[in-house]
Design an enzyme around this catalytic site. Structure first.
Site, PDB file in Angstrom:
ATOM      1  N   TYR A 128     -23.286 -32.647  90.611  1.00  0.00           N
ATOM      2  CA  TYR A 128     -22.421 -32.218  91.710  1.00  0.00           C
ATOM      3  C   TYR A 128     -22.906 -32.682  93.082  1.00  0.00           C
ATOM      4  CZ  TYR A 128     -20.605 -29.283  87.987  1.00  0.00           C
ATOM      5  OH  TYR A 128     -20.087 -28.845  86.799  1.00  0.00           O
ATOM      6  N   GLU A 136     -19.679 -26.120  77.165  1.00  0.00           N
ATOM      7  CA  GLU A 136     -19.394 -27.274  78.039  1.00  0.00           C
ATOM      8  C   GLU A 136     -20.377 -27.365  79.204  1.00  0.00           C
ATOM      9  OE1 GLU A 136     -15.454 -26.228  79.324  1.00  0.00           O
ATOM     10  OE2 GLU A 136     -14.514 -27.236  77.639  1.00  0.00           O
ATOM     11  N   PRO A 137     -21.639 -27.639  78.939  1.00  0.00           N
ATOM     12  CA  PRO A 137     -22.593 -27.721  80.061  1.00  0.00           C
ATOM     13  C   PRO A 137     -22.451 -29.028  80.841  1.00  0.00           C
ATOM     14  CG  PRO A 137     -23.682 -28.312  78.010  1.00  0.00           C
ATOM     15  CD  PRO A 137     -22.274 -27.916  77.643  1.00  0.00           C
ATOM     16  N   ARG A 181     -23.648 -29.878  98.811  1.00  0.00           N
ATOM     17  CA  ARG A 181     -23.899 -28.559  98.216  1.00  0.00           C
ATOM     18  C   ARG A 181     -24.561 -27.552  99.181  1.00  0.00           C
ATOM     19  NH1 ARG A 181     -26.626 -27.384  94.388  1.00  0.00           N
ATOM     20  NH2 ARG A 181     -25.167 -25.952  93.429  1.00  0.00           N
ATOM     21  N   CYS A 203     -22.376 -36.980 111.717  1.00  0.00           N
ATOM     22  CA  CYS A 203     -22.034 -36.425 113.021  1.00  0.00           C
ATOM     23  C   CYS A 203     -21.519 -35.012 112.878  1.00  0.00           C
ATOM     24  CB  CYS A 203     -21.021 -37.330 113.713  1.00  0.00           C
ATOM     25  SG  CYS A 203     -21.772 -38.904 114.079  1.00  0.00           S
ATOM     26  N   GLU A 204     -22.401 -34.123 112.517  1.00  0.00           N
ATOM     27  CA  GLU A 204     -22.047 -32.727 112.344  1.00  0.00           C
ATOM     28  C   GLU A 204     -23.328 -31.909 112.322  1.00  0.00           C
ATOM     29  OE1 GLU A 204     -18.772 -32.039 109.777  1.00  0.00           O
ATOM     30  OE2 GLU A 204     -19.591 -30.143 109.056  1.00  0.00           O
ATOM     31  N   ARG A 233     -24.069 -29.229  84.628  1.00  0.00           N
ATOM     32  CA  ARG A 233     -25.259 -29.178  85.482  1.00  0.00           C
ATOM     33  C   ARG A 233     -26.561 -29.190  84.676  1.00  0.00           C
ATOM     34  NH1 ARG A 233     -25.021 -26.350  90.384  1.00  0.00           N
ATOM     35  NH2 ARG A 233     -23.213 -25.267  89.546  1.00  0.00           N
TER      36      ARG A 233
HETATM   37  N1  LLP Z   1     -16.150 -26.377  81.928  1.00  0.00           N
HETATM   38  C1  LLP Z   1     -15.242 -26.155  82.894  1.00  0.00           C
HETATM   39  C2  LLP Z   1     -13.864 -25.847  82.525  1.00  0.00           C
HETATM   40  C3  LLP Z   1     -15.626 -26.207  84.242  1.00  0.00           C
HETATM   41  O1  LLP Z   1     -14.728 -25.970  85.183  1.00  0.00           O
HETATM   42  C4  LLP Z   1     -16.965 -26.525  84.568  1.00  0.00           C
HETATM   43  C5  LLP Z   1     -17.389 -26.614  85.958  1.00  0.00           C
HETATM   44  C6  LLP Z   1     -17.865 -26.771  83.523  1.00  0.00           C
HETATM   45  C7  LLP Z   1     -17.421 -26.684  82.211  1.00  0.00           C
HETATM   46  C8  LLP Z   1     -19.296 -27.152  83.758  1.00  0.00           C
HETATM   47  O2  LLP Z   1     -20.013 -26.189  84.474  1.00  0.00           O
HETATM   48  P1  LLP Z   1     -21.597 -26.370  84.679  1.00  0.00           P
HETATM   49  O3  LLP Z   1     -22.226 -26.253  83.320  1.00  0.00           O
HETATM   50  O4  LLP Z   1     -21.815 -27.723  85.260  1.00  0.00           O
HETATM   51  O5  LLP Z   1     -21.974 -25.292  85.631  1.00  0.00           O
HETATM   52  N2  LLP Z   1     -19.526 -28.003  92.494  1.00  0.00           N
HETATM   53  C9  LLP Z   1     -20.183 -26.803  92.043  1.00  0.00           C
HETATM   54  C10 LLP Z   1     -19.961 -26.544  90.589  1.00  0.00           C
HETATM   55  C11 LLP Z   1     -18.507 -26.494  90.197  1.00  0.00           C
HETATM   56  C12 LLP Z   1     -18.306 -26.314  88.710  1.00  0.00           C
HETATM   57  C13 LLP Z   1     -16.894 -26.559  88.339  1.00  0.00           C
HETATM   58  N3  LLP Z   1     -16.617 -26.405  86.949  1.00  0.00           N
HETATM   59  C14 LLP Z   1     -21.669 -26.905  92.384  1.00  0.00           C
HETATM   60  O6  LLP Z   1     -22.105 -27.896  92.939  1.00  0.00           O
HETATM   61  O7  LLP Z   1     -22.414 -25.967  92.135  1.00  0.00           O
END
Ligand code: LLP
Length: 444
Positions: A401, A301-302, A340, A371-372, A304
Site C-alpha cells: 500500500y 485473502e492476505p 500512508r 509542496c505540502e 499486506r
Molecule cells: N480482501 C479484500 C476484499 C480487501 O478489500 C482487502 C484490502 C484485502 C483482502 C487485503 O487486506 P490486507 O490483508 O492487505 O490488509 N490502504 C490501506 C489498506 C486498505 C485495504 C483495502 N482492502 C493501508 O495502507 O493500510
C-alpha cells in the site's frame, strides 16, 4: 557475492525485527537485503527506489500455505502488483484477489490462470465486468444488489458465472477508521442484520446464469487479534445455515477476506497466523457441526502480510533543517510514494544506511520533497545527530500500500522497484520519467 559482517557488530536483532529476515548488518553502518548492500542498490538504480526481497515474499507465501493447508490463500493484489510479484505468488501456489480490470488484465497477461482469480469491488465498472467475463475470472464477488442483474445479463446464454456475496458481518476491526469494513457505516458489502445479504442471495439463486458458490466478508485491515475473525466466522456460518433452511442450498465456499496485521516498528504486535489458522479451523469445524452443515472450503485473502515486510523504501537525504526545537530531514521521495502517514497516521522506523556515526541519536522528523507541510514520512524518530545531505535513508515494511497508492503529485515520478534475491538485484518496475507524463499529455 560475499558480504563481510564485522564480528564486533552489535547484533541489533531487535532493531532488525521488522526487516526482511535476510537483512544483514555490514561494516560502517551498511545493511544488505537479499544479499545485496542497500548502498549498492542506491548507486546502481538511483533513489528513491523500492527494494523487494523475493525470498521474503516467497517465504511468506509458504508460511500461509503451511498455516492454511486446507484453505485457498489468495494474495490481495491491491497491496502491490507487478509481473514479478504475480509470478512469485503463482509459483508459491497462491490464488489472486483483484479489484479492477487493470489488476486482472496485468495478472492474466502475465500468465496467471484466470480461474484462480476472484474479482472484488463495491462499484465495478462496465470494463471491470467485461474483462472478468472475457478472461474467465474464477469468482465475482457481488457487492451491491444492482450487480446481480448486470452480471446475469452480461453472461452468455450457455455459460454460468460463479459468484459470491460480500456480507457485512457487523464486526468492527482494523488499524484505522478508514480501513474498517466489517460494520454497516461503510460502503462495502450487504448487511447481515437488515436482510440485505439474504435478499441478494435469494435473487442470485433465481438467476440461471449465476452459480452462487459461497459467502465472502472482509472485516478490515491491519488487524492484530484473532477474536474479530472468530466472531465474523460464527456469524457467517449462521447465515449459511439460514440459507440452507430457507432455500435448501448448502454453499460450498466461505471466504473470510484478509486484513492480517503486521509490525511496522520493532516491538509492535502482529497477527499470529498460526493461531489464526488453528482457531479459525476449530471454529469452522465446531460451528458447522452445531449447525448441521458440511464444512465449506475456506479462503483467506492476505495482501499486506505477504508483501509489506518484504519491501524497503530507499531515499537519499536532500536537506537537513534545524527549525526551533525541530530537526527536519528531507528526502527525495515523500507522500507521492507513501501516502500512508498522511492518510492513516502510520508510523515507520527509518534507518540511516552506510554512515558510521559517532554523533549519537537525536529526534528528527523525516519529510518528503512535496509542496505540502503535511508531507511527513516519519515524525519524531531517532536518527544520528550528524545526518546530512547525501546520506541514505531506508524505511522497512514498505512493500504494501505504498507504491500501489502512489500518486503523480508534483510530477516527481514514481520510484523504481528492484528485486533482490541471493546476492543479485534486478529491476522489476522502472522509474517513472518526465517522458511518461509528457507522452500522456496530448497538448494544447
Ligand atoms: N480482501 C479484500 C476484499 C480487501 O478489500 C482487502 C484490502 C484485502 C483482502 C487485503 O487486506 P490486507 O490483508 O492487505 O490488509 N490502504 C490501506 C489498506 C486498505 C485495504 C483495502 N482492502 C493501508 O495502507 O493500510
Amino acid at each position: 557475492m560475499t558480504i563481510a559482517v564485522l564480528p564486533e557488530m552489535p547484533a541489533d536483532a531487535g532493531e532488525l525485527s521488522v526487516w526482511p529476515s535476510s537483512a544483514t548488518p555490514l561494516p560502517h553502518g551498511g545493511l544488505a537485503v537479499g544479499g545485496v548492500p542497500l548502498s549498492e542498490i542506491a548507486d546502481r538504480f538511483d533513489t528513491p527506489t523500492y527494494v523487494l526481497d523475493e525470498g521474503e515474499v516467497r517465504g511468506r507465501c509458504r508460511t500461509y500455505r503451511d498455516a492454511f493447508p486446507d484453505a485457498d490463500v489468495l494474495y490481495a493484489a491491491k497491496a502491490f502488483l507487478s509481473r514479478g510479484m504475480i509470478r512469485w505468488v503463482q509459483e508459491e501456489g497462491l490464488d489472486l484477489d483483484v479489484c479492477s480490470a487493470g489488476e486482472l488484465e496485468l495478472a492474466v497477461t502475465a500468465g496467471f490462470p484466470p480461474e484462480r482469480i476472484v474479482l472484488h469491488g463495491n462499484a465495478k465498472s462496465p470494463q471491470d465486468l467485461a474483462a472478468a467475463l472475457r478472461l474467465g475470472v474464477g469468482r465475482i464477488v457481488i457487492d451491491s444488489p444492482s450487480e446481480i442483474a448486470r452480471i446475469a445479463a452480461a453472461v452468455g446464454p450457455s455459460v454460468r458465472q460463479k459468484v459470491m456475496v460480500r456480507v457485512v458481518p457487523g464486526v468492527s476491526a482494523g488499524g484505522h477508521d478508514k480501513i474498517r469494513t466489517g460494520t454497516e457505516d461503510q460502503k462495502f458489502g450487504l448487511s447481515l442484520t437488515d436482510g440485505g445479504a439474504q435478499h441478494a442471495v435469494a435473487r442470485i439463486l433465481g438467476q440461471p446464469q449465476l452459480e452462487l458458490t459461497g459467502l465472502h466478508c472482509h472485516i478490515g485491515s491491519q488487524i492484530t487479534e484473532v477474536k474479530p475473525y472468530l466472531v465474523a466466522l460464527r456469524r457467517m456460518i449462521g447465515l449459511m445455515a439460514r440459507i440452507r433452511d430457507t432455500h435448501g442450498v448448502v454453499l460450498p465456499e466461505l471466504d473470510m477476506g484478509g486484513g492480517h496485521g503486521i509490525a511496522y516498528r520493532p516491538g509492535e504486535p502482529a497477527l499470529d497466523l498460526a493461531a489464526l489458522a488453528r482457531r479459525m479451523r476449530t471454529e469452522l469445524v465446531n460451528g458447522c457441526a452445531a449447525a448441521g452443515l458440511p464444512v465449506p472450503r475456506l479462503a483467506v485473502e492476505p495482501g499486506r502480510a505477504v508483501v509489506g515486510p518484504a519491501g524497503v523504501a530507499l531515499y537519499r537525504v536532500l536537506a537537513v533543517k534545524h527549525t526551533g526545537e525541530k530537526v527536519f530531514v528531507a528526502v527525495d521521495g515523500g507522500m507521492s510514494d507513501n501516502p500512508r502517514p498522511v492518510l492513516y497516521g502510520a508510523r515507520y522506523a527509518p534507518r540511516l544506511i552506510g554512515c558510521h556515526s559517532t554523533a549519537g541519536l537525536r529526534t528528527a522528523t523525516v519529510v518528503g520533497r512535496h509542496c505540502e507541510a503535511g508531507d511527513i514520512l516519519a515524525s519524531d524518530v531517532p536518527l544520528p545527530g550528524d545526518v546530512h545531505p547525501g546520506d541514505l535513508l531506508a524505511v522497512p515494511v514498505a512493500g504494501a500500500y505504498q507504491l500501489s497508492m502512489a500518486s503523480g503529485y508534483n510530477l516527481v515520478g514514481r520510484p523504481a522497484v528492484v528485486a533482490v534475491h541471493e546476492g543479485t538485484a534486478r529491476l522489476l518496475v522502472r522509474r517513472e520519467t518526465l517522458e511518461d507524463y509528457r507522452s500522456r499529455d496530448i497538448g494544447v
